[in-house]
Motif scaffolding. Structure first.
Motif, short mmCIF file in Angstrom:
data_model
loop_
_atom_site.label_atom_id
_atom_site.label_comp_id
_atom_site.label_asym_id
_atom_site.label_seq_id
_atom_site.Cartn_x
_atom_site.Cartn_y
_atom_site.Cartn_z
N SER A 1 21.76 14.83 63.62
CA SER A 1 21.35 14.77 62.22
C SER A 1 19.86 14.99 62.06
O SER A 1 19.40 15.53 61.04
CB SER A 1 21.74 13.42 61.60
OG SER A 1 23.13 13.27 61.57
N SER B 1 24.42 21.60 57.21
CA SER B 1 24.13 22.35 58.43
C SER B 1 25.27 22.18 59.42
O SER B 1 25.98 21.17 59.43
CB SER B 1 22.82 21.88 59.06
OG SER B 1 22.94 20.53 59.49
N ASP C 1 25.68 16.01 56.64
CA ASP C 1 25.48 15.73 55.22
C ASP C 1 24.74 16.84 54.48
O ASP C 1 25.00 17.11 53.30
CB ASP C 1 24.73 14.41 55.03
CG ASP C 1 25.59 13.21 55.40
OD1 ASP C 1 26.82 13.38 55.43
OD2 ASP C 1 25.03 12.13 55.66
N ASP C 2 23.80 17.49 55.17
CA ASP C 2 23.02 18.52 54.51
C ASP C 2 23.70 19.89 54.55
O ASP C 2 23.12 20.89 54.10
CB ASP C 2 21.62 18.62 55.13
CG ASP C 2 21.66 19.00 56.61
OD1 ASP C 2 22.78 19.15 57.17
OD2 ASP C 2 20.58 19.15 57.21
#
Length: 340
Positions: free
Chosen positions: A328, A142, A139-140
């Motif tokens: 995550s 990465s 989600d970020d």
């Protein structure tokens, strides 16, 4: 050789570079490996010309006299292309950014040899590291890099992650610089499975050239648009075997680097050392400088990432959820790595 016949062409987008492929066949199976076309107006970085000798005749004596005198060209004449890839004897010609190959069933040379060589040459010329690796982003944004032996579960790991919230980055190749992974768009090879049964039933997937598997663009397989890049935060060495104790555990950067040096490094893994030396025109100083730069880049990559060994069944929903939760949270204060 005179003017070469062209009856079809495709200008394919490999993200950081593009390649125009032409053929003397109206329908050329070599195009099936690629998932994305280059934008209109973009100049190709390289051109590959494929001439099937079943369709057009050329004097073999002329071809043998004019072909490259490199080790790779000599191997092509014996029907050996790269690693375990064999086929009909072929003639290889290289002229700067243009490669010409004449033979039969030349789709066996496109992804198995030319793409790998061109990615490696682009990498050394522009300060990147070419890796055989899969990857996805979270989600970020990465990226998680997946490496492992053939049959070690990279594709299953990638597929299950992308079907459960991750974004597809790359299936086979990536170019890395300063910790940033850049995807190399390609068709994804998938095995018949319940997840893709409907697509297979309505013939939306293309049969693989040499197996009972299928290939398809990632956009067709996974929700969400694929990503072109992501900063590598985690590296996972996948080597799934149900006969060994299951584990998802941290390993050292040194262990990860040693493993990737053999199983992911493009030059080592694909046996491209002679091609790289030829690319440097036999200049030992330039050749060894490229090797040293790649070694430093690999050490920096694993040194800045959290590295794991995975022997997990990603088809098990509870195991998959635990693994993805750990990935995550990597890089932030968290509990000890999940084990199963």
């Amino acid at each position: 050789m005179g003017r070469l016949p062209v009856r079809s062409e495709r200008h394919v987008d490999l993200n950081l570079l593009s390649v125009r492929i032409t053929s003397n066949l109206e329908e050329f199976d070599g195009y099936a490996y690629f998932s994305r076309d280059a934008p209109a107006g973009r100049e190709p970085d390289h051109e590959i010309v494929c001439v099937d000798l079943e369709r057009d005749h050329f004097d073999p004596a002329d071809l043998d006299r004019l072909r490259d005198r490199t080790l790779r060209a000599t191997r092509f004449r014996s029907g050996y292309y790269l690693n375990h890839i064999f086929g009909e004897p072929a003639y290889l010609f290289t002229d700067g950014r243009r490669s010409v190959v004449l033979g039969r069933r030349l789709e066996r040379t496109i992804w198995p040899y030319f793409v790998k060589r061109l990615l490696t040459e682009f990498a050394v010329d522009h300060g990147y590291l070419h890796l055989k690796a899969a990857g996805f982003t979270l989600d970020d944004g990465s990226a998680t890099l997946l490496a492992g032996p053939n049959g070690g579960g990279k594709t299953v790991f990638l597929t299950q992650a992308c079907l459960n919230g991750a974004r597809f980055l790359t299936n086979t190749h990536m170019l890395v610089r300063d910790g940033e992974a850049h995807a190399v768009p390609s068709a994804v090879r998938v095995r018949p499975s319940p997840q893709f049964a409907e697509l297979i039933a309505r013939r939306a997937l293309t049969p693989h050239l040499e197996s009972g598997d299928f290939v398809a663009a990632p956009e067709l397989l996974f929700p969400g648009a694929p990503r072109d890049r992501g900063r590598v935060r985690t590296v996972v060495v996948t080597d799934y075997s149900p006969d060994r104790p299951r584990a998802f555990e941290r390993i050292s950067a040194e262990q990860a680097g040693l493993f990737l040096g053999l199983f992911s490094d493009g030059v080592v893994n694909y046996g491209l050392k002679d091609d790289l030396l030829a690319h440097h025109r036999g200049d030992l100083d330039a050749f060894t400088a490229s090797l040293a730069a790649m070694r430093r880049q690999l050490a920096d990559l694993v040194g800045s990432a959290r590295c794991y060994r995975a022997n997990v069944d990603m088809l098990d929903a509870s195991v998959r959820a635990e693994v993805l939760a750990e990935l995550s949270s990597a890089g932030r204060p968290a509990a000890a790595p999940a084990r199963r």
